[in-house]
Write a protein that holds these residues in place. Structure first.
Motif, PDB file in Angstrom:
ATOM      1  N   CYS A  24      48.130  44.367  35.889  1.00  0.00           N
ATOM      2  CA  CYS A  24      47.997  44.147  37.413  1.00  0.00           C
ATOM      3  C   CYS A  24      47.857  45.375  38.057  1.00  0.00           C
ATOM      4  O   CYS A  24      48.703  46.328  37.941  1.00  0.00           O
ATOM      5  CB  CYS A  24      49.236  43.268  37.684  1.00  0.00           C
ATOM      6  SG  CYS A  24      49.392  43.270  39.528  1.00  0.00           S
ATOM      7  N   CYS A  39      51.598  45.553  40.221  1.00  0.00           N
ATOM      8  CA  CYS A  39      52.856  45.577  39.627  1.00  0.00           C
ATOM      9  C   CYS A  39      52.595  46.508  38.236  1.00  0.00           C
ATOM     10  O   CYS A  39      54.003  46.793  37.434  1.00  0.00           O
ATOM     11  CB  CYS A  39      53.746  44.414  39.563  1.00  0.00           C
ATOM     12  SG  CYS A  39      52.815  43.283  38.332  1.00  0.00           S
ATOM     13  N   CYS A  80      48.155  39.965  38.763  1.00  0.00           N
ATOM     14  CA  CYS A  80      48.784  39.177  38.014  1.00  0.00           C
ATOM     15  C   CYS A  80      49.275  37.939  38.771  1.00  0.00           C
ATOM     16  O   CYS A  80      49.272  38.002  40.155  1.00  0.00           O
ATOM     17  CB  CYS A  80      50.124  39.803  37.378  1.00  0.00           C
ATOM     18  SG  CYS A  80      51.439  39.898  38.349  1.00  0.00           S
ATOM     19  N   CYS A 110      52.096  38.325  41.587  1.00  0.00           N
ATOM     20  CA  CYS A 110      51.712  39.259  42.757  1.00  0.00           C
ATOM     21  C   CYS A 110      50.696  38.359  43.582  1.00  0.00           C
ATOM     22  O   CYS A 110      50.707  38.870  44.860  1.00  0.00           O
ATOM     23  CB  CYS A 110      50.944  40.752  42.236  1.00  0.00           C
ATOM     24  SG  CYS A 110      52.171  41.934  41.464  1.00  0.00           S
TER      25      CYS A 110
HETATM   26 ZN    ZN Z   1      51.632  41.865  39.339  1.00  0.00          ZN
END
Ligand code: ZN
Ligand code: ZN
Length: 525
Positions: free
Chosen positions: A5, A8, A42, A45
């Motif tokens: 991601c 994150c 992801c 997120c």
């Molecule tokens: Zn993420």
């Protein structure tokens, strides 16, 4: 395929069926198909980024930027964005096309949308067809409601969030199709229930959790098709009535005691990995009557959808957060309802082939527009002919493919609100420094007074049902309900009984005993 991601740095998986879904959702414009790329963020997120657009409940007194009329708005008086009264917004007193501009290929789409976003006035509150319902936002078809946010088709409801098709509900959160409900969380089709969570088809019951098709139950957990049960044991009609009457009137002390009793009762009982009812091939939580939905939360009647939350009737869509009446063939939408073949929109209602737009109503074939009503073939709020539109849009998409904007949700900078004014802060709380570092805005708000009103209507309800008046203000009450609800996230863990791999909203470090559906049904029946 495993990916990392960009927000994150966590690993996430893009499954084959998601890639197939993106293929299905890739739009064809003027005979050219524009493939949607795989997500770079992801699932968590992606939800967080969409929620960071949605200010449900931070309300301010300010003046309309059109008429100067005093009004209530989700836009603070010192907001950099312009806001006008809803009635004015829907009227002919202003013309959204007046803010139209040429597309500039030396800038990104999000930069140009940002400029338009600052210039054009926005709806003070996002409501449509609300009657005698003050202090409501993200509300559609409401009557006699007060402080209800994220709702549709409700009547006589107070202090609720994410409420669909309810009547006489007070202090409820994600409750659908229920009547006479108090302190309900994540439940559907309940009648005359109080203090209930994860229940379905229950009636005349109090302090119940994970119950399905139960009637006259008190302090029960995980029961199915039962009547006259107390502490998960059959007591018969007479004893049940006595026990129920002995509780009345309920006081705050008694309520705390009952909550503790239920907590003790359920401590050692198995919990089902996810609440999925009358579904086929679904993963997520609180899914009703749906088919082939993955990572779905609080949804009903959906089919072939991935990464969806809070909606009814969506089909063939991915990454849709809050769509009361559902969407079809759409991708990356938030607070959008009734949309078809639309991508990357916030707060667009009943639109089709609408791309990267905000606050549009009944539009079709529009690209990067804000605040349009019943328009077709517009780009940056400028009107084009069909031919001109079909010539320009492919070029803009190619431009977006180069800038990396194509297939993403709207940029964080386009949100009208600071992170801590939105529901993203409720679900994914961040400290100021962290939010700023991740590219969101932050608003230092003065502590507001904790004083709150008790309306005559709720007084009557409390009296009728022998309930005490609340001590905490509505927002604090909402926060405690939110804390009791499982997050919109799935973890992989194993069934505590048979070790089968399960997907569940119970994080692996939680103490509850989690069973797969098979083991759970064996245990409860
Ligand atoms: Zn993420
Ligand atoms: Zn099992």
């Amino acid at each position: 395929m495993k990916k990392t991601c960009e927000q994150c740095n966590q690993q996430f998986e893009v499954e084959k069926k998601e890639i197939e879904m993106l293929q299905l959702l890739s739009p064809t414009i003027a005979g050219i198909k524009f493939d949607l790329p795989e997500p770079t963020f992801c699932p968590v997120c992606r939800i967080q980024n969409r929620l960071a657009f949605r200010n449900e409940h931070s309300l301010y007194k300010r003046k309309s930027d059109l008429s100067g009329k005093a009004m209530l708005s989700i836009f603070a008086p010192d907001s950099t964005y312009k806001a006008i009264d809803q009635d004015e917004w829907w009227s002919d007193e202003w013309e959204p096309l007046q803010y139209g501009r040429d597309f500039d290929f030396s800038k990104t789409v999000f930069e140009q949308l940002g400029e338009l976003n600052l210039a054009i006035p926005h709806m003070a509150l996002s409501t449509k067809n609300v009657e005698n319902s003050q202090f409501t936002n993200f509300a559609l078809n409401m009557k006699n409601c007060y402080l209800v946010f994220g709702a549709s088709d409700d009547q006589d409801c107070l202090y609720c969030r994410i409420l669909l098709g309810c009547k006489d509900a007070i202090d409820c959160f994600t409750v659908y199709d229920s009547e006479i409900a108090y302190e309900g969380i994540s439940s559907k089709n309940c009648y005359s229930c109080m203090y209930f969570k994860n229940c379905r088809n229950c009636s005349e019951s109090l302090f119940i959790e994970e119950c399905d098709n139960c009637k006259n139950c008190l302090l029960c957990f995980g029961l199915r098709n039962k009547e006259y049960y107390y502490m998960n044991e059959y007591v018969g009609k007479e004893k049940f009535e006595k026990l129920k009457t002995s509780l009345q009137p309920l006081t705050h002390e008694k309520i705390a005691e009952l909550h503790q009793k239920l907590l003790n009762l359920k401590k050692d009982l198995p919990h089902i990995a996810s609440h999925i009812y009358a579904c086929e091939d679904c993963s997520g939580d609180m899914i009703f009557n749906s088919k082939n939905c993955q990572w779905a939360f609080d949804v009903s009647d959906c089919e072939n959808c991935y990464y969806i939350a809070g909606q009814k009737g969506s089909q063939n869509s991915m990454d849709i957060t809050y769509a009361a009446r559902g969407v079809r063939f759409s991708y990356q939408l938030c607070a959008a309802t009734g949309c078809v073949q639309s991508i990357g929109c916030f707060l667009c209602w009943d639109c089709s082939n609408t791309f990267y737009s905000i606050e549009c109503q009944n539009t079709s074939d529009v690209f990067a527009c804000i605040g349009l009503r019943r328009k077709q073939y517009c780009i940056l709020n400028k009107q084009y002919s069909k031919e001109e539109y079909e010539k320009l849009v492919p070029k803009i998409i190619e431009h977006m493919q180069k800038t990396g904007e194509w297939g993403q949700f709207l940029a964080k900078s386009l949100s009208h609100f600071s992170y801590n004014q939105t529901v993203a802060q409720d679900h994914y709380p961040l400290e100021k420094a962290e939010a700023l570092k991740k590219g969101w805005q932050w608003r230092d708000e003065e502590k507001t007074s904790q004083a709150f009103n008790i309306t005559p209507k709720e007084l009557e309800f409390y009296k009728k049902h022998q309930l005490p008046q609340p001590i905490l203000p509505p927002n604090e009450r909402y926060k405690s309900r939110l804390a009791k609800k499982n997050p919109m996230q799935l973890w992989e863990r194993t069934c505590a009984k048979c070790n089968a791999v399960i997907q569940t909203t119970f994080a692996p470090n939680r103490p509850e005993k989690i069973y797969c559906e098979k083991c759970y049904l064996e245990a409860v029946y």
